[in-house]
Design a protein around this motif. Structure first.
Motif, PDB file in Angstrom:
ATOM      1  N   ASP A   1       0.825  -1.201   0.000  1.00 48.33           N
ATOM      2  CA  ASP A   1       0.000   0.000   0.000  1.00 48.33           C
ATOM      3  C   ASP A   1       0.864   1.258   0.000  1.00 48.33           C
ATOM      4  N   LEU A   2       1.915   1.260   0.777  1.00 48.14           N
ATOM      5  CA  LEU A   2       2.839   2.399   0.816  1.00 48.14           C
ATOM      6  C   LEU A   2       3.494   2.596  -0.549  1.00 48.14           C
ATOM      7  N   GLY A   3       3.863   1.508  -1.195  1.00 48.57           N
ATOM      8  CA  GLY A   3       4.443   1.590  -2.532  1.00 48.57           C
ATOM      9  C   GLY A   3       3.462   2.169  -3.544  1.00 48.57           C
ATOM     10  N   ALA A   4       2.186   1.823  -3.410  1.00 49.52           N
ATOM     11  CA  ALA A   4       1.167   2.372  -4.308  1.00 49.52           C
ATOM     12  C   ALA A   4       1.047   3.883  -4.123  1.00 49.52           C
ATOM     13  N   TRP A   5       1.112   4.347  -2.886  1.00 47.09           N
ATOM     14  CA  TRP A   5       1.084   5.797  -2.636  1.00 47.09           C
ATOM     15  C   TRP A   5       2.312   6.454  -3.252  1.00 47.09           C
ATOM     16  N   ALA A   6       3.465   5.853  -3.095  1.00 49.93           N
ATOM     17  CA  ALA A   6       4.704   6.435  -3.611  1.00 49.93           C
ATOM     18  C   ALA A   6       4.704   6.514  -5.137  1.00 49.93           C
ATOM     19  N   GLU A   7       4.012   5.609  -5.794  1.00 45.20           N
ATOM     20  CA  GLU A   7       3.946   5.593  -7.253  1.00 45.20           C
ATOM     21  C   GLU A   7       2.747   6.368  -7.793  1.00 45.20           C
TER      22      GLU A   7
END
Length: 75
Positions: free
Chosen positions: A34-40
């Motif tokens: 989920d954090l990676g999705a926000w970062a992308e």
């Protein structure tokens, strides 16, 4: 009181209690994904054209005057 909620990452059951350090996610893996999705920037809302919003920056700022006192730019 402990309760089980749906994990926002995988949809599986997740314990929503202080014992679950990744809550509301079921695991560190789901939380990191989920954090990676926000970062992308995968969590974006569609926006209307900025021209219709009247946001600053839509029109160029007037040029500063040159040494003659007249504004610079195309006439």
């Amino acid at each position: 009181m402990t309760r089980t909620v749906k994990c926002p990452g995988c949809g599986g059951p997740s314990l929503y209690a202080p014992e679950n350090r990744w809550r509301p996610f079921c695991s560190e893996r789901c939380r990191t994904a989920d954090l990676g999705a926000w970062a992308e920037d995968r969590y974006r809302l569609p926006a209307e054209s900025q021209e219709a919003d009247g946001l600053p920056g839509d029109t160029p700022a007037p040029s500063a005057p040159d040494d003659s006192g007249r504004p610079r730019g195309d006439f």
